[in-house]
Motif scaffolding. Structure first.
Motif, PDB file in Angstrom:
ATOM      1  N   UNK A 157      14.210   3.088   9.588  1.00  8.04           N
ATOM      2  CA  UNK A 157      13.307   2.675  10.614  1.00  8.04           C
ATOM      3  C   UNK A 157      12.653   1.146  10.434  1.00  8.04           C
ATOM      4  N   UNK A 158      11.732   2.104   9.275  1.00  6.57           N
ATOM      5  CA  UNK A 158      10.241   0.890   9.096  1.00  6.57           C
ATOM      6  C   UNK A 158      11.042  -0.674   8.188  1.00  6.57           C
ATOM      7  N   UNK A 159      12.260  -0.614   7.500  1.00  3.42           N
ATOM      8  CA  UNK A 159      12.496  -1.523   7.320  1.00  3.42           C
ATOM      9  C   UNK A 159      13.082  -2.798   9.004  1.00  3.42           C
ATOM     10  N   UNK A 160      13.836  -1.984   9.117  1.00 10.83           N
ATOM     11  CA  UNK A 160      14.615  -2.490  11.106  1.00 10.83           C
ATOM     12  C   UNK A 160      13.388  -3.169  11.567  1.00 10.83           C
ATOM     13  N   UNK A 161      11.867  -1.871  11.709  1.00 12.56           N
ATOM     14  CA  UNK A 161      11.104  -3.361  12.548  1.00 12.56           C
ATOM     15  C   UNK A 161      10.446  -3.999  11.755  1.00 12.56           C
ATOM     16  N   UNK A 195       7.965  -1.235  -1.777  1.00 16.54           N
ATOM     17  CA  UNK A 195       8.549  -0.203  -1.402  1.00 16.54           C
ATOM     18  C   UNK A 195       9.731  -0.952  -0.021  1.00 16.54           C
ATOM     19  N   UNK A 196       8.806  -1.515   0.612  1.00 19.31           N
ATOM     20  CA  UNK A 196      10.031  -2.047   1.887  1.00 19.31           C
ATOM     21  C   UNK A 196      10.575  -3.543   1.426  1.00 19.31           C
ATOM     22  N   UNK A 236       0.209   3.512   4.345  1.00 22.61           N
ATOM     23  CA  UNK A 236       0.396   2.200   3.991  1.00 22.61           C
ATOM     24  C   UNK A 236      -1.075   2.173   2.360  1.00 22.61           C
ATOM     25  N   UNK A 237       0.223   1.648   1.844  1.00 18.62           N
ATOM     26  CA  UNK A 237      -0.590   1.187   0.325  1.00 18.62           C
ATOM     27  C   UNK A 237      -0.668   0.293  -0.307  1.00 18.62           C
ATOM     28  N   UNK A 247       4.961   7.363   0.571  1.00 20.90           N
ATOM     29  CA  UNK A 247       5.280   6.766   1.649  1.00 20.90           C
ATOM     30  C   UNK A 247       5.629   6.939   2.409  1.00 20.90           C
ATOM     31  N   UNK A 248       7.642   7.408   2.207  1.00 18.45           N
ATOM     32  CA  UNK A 248       8.289   7.416   3.007  1.00 18.45           C
ATOM     33  C   UNK A 248       8.925   8.870   2.560  1.00 18.45           C
TER      34      UNK A 248
END
Length: 205
Positions: free
Chosen positions: A61-65, A17-18, A10-11, A52-53
């Motif tokens: 998955x990070x968007x979902x979480x 980005x998310x 994370x930065x 980052x990804x």
């Protein structure tokens, strides 16, 4: 191989980005979303995005979480209370119905159902960070209500699942199959009030 165990860096531009990925994934689905489109929507270079990804599934998955956590945190404000069941469950039902029938909620559901067969880890991660989390929060409230003598429930998990399904009656299925795209407050109240009345008729003291 699963994307879940990888640690996410994370930065400064993580949220940027998310946000861009969220818009592209919801519009195009997992398979249709390109890294170029995501970088463009986020306003960053591909190199920054990959820093980052490094894996598209990890980003998905990070968007979902992130979205599931946001929804769950909002729902907790309604569920974590000592109010009477009719009041708490009524607010919870209305919040659930609003999410189920929202454009965002429907897009999320369609995307994850479509991708979970090809990528089981995506489906499992969505379930853990979304439905399973909401179920646990509702079970906590029901357990407290039972301890206060306000409800009589032997199987808390089953009761939470039943309430969840009662809130999906009629409207969700019309929405997910594009039969109806908008619902009036009266239609939502009808389902919410019916869900609470049915639940309390079964489990109320």
């Amino acid at each position: 191989m699963t994307a879940e165990p990888q640690e996410i860096r994370k930065g400064r531009k993580y949220d940027q980005v998310l946000h861009g990925a969220r818009e592209v994934f919801l519009g195009e689905g997992f398979e249709g979303a390109s890294v170029d489109d995501i970088a463009r929507a986020a306003g960053v270079s591909k190199a920054t995005l990959y820093s980052y990804f490094p894996d598209k599934r990890l980003l998905f998955l990070e968007v979902a979480r992130s979205e599931c956590r946001r929804h769950a945190d909002s729902a907790m404000a309604e569920i974590r209370t000592s109010g009477p069941p009719a009041e708490v469950l009524g607010r919870t039902a209305r919040r659930k119905i609003a999410f189920y029938t929202s454009d965002f909620g429907l897009r999320m559901f369609r995307v994850f159902v479509a991708e979970s067969a090809r990528f089981p880890d995506i489906g499992r991660a969505f379930y853990k960070s979304g439905p399973e989390m909401g179920r646990a929060h509702l079970m906590d409230y029901l357990r407290q209500a039972v301890e206060r003598g306000e409800l009589e429930i032997a199987d808390l998990a089953l009761a939470a699942d039943q309430f969840h399904e009662l809130c999906r009656a009629d409207l969700f299925y019309r929405a997910i199959f594009n039969v109806t795209q908008e619902f009036t407050p009266e239609e939502c109240d009808r389902v919410a009030d019916g869900a609470v009345a049915t639940f309390l008729a079964r489990y109320g003291t």
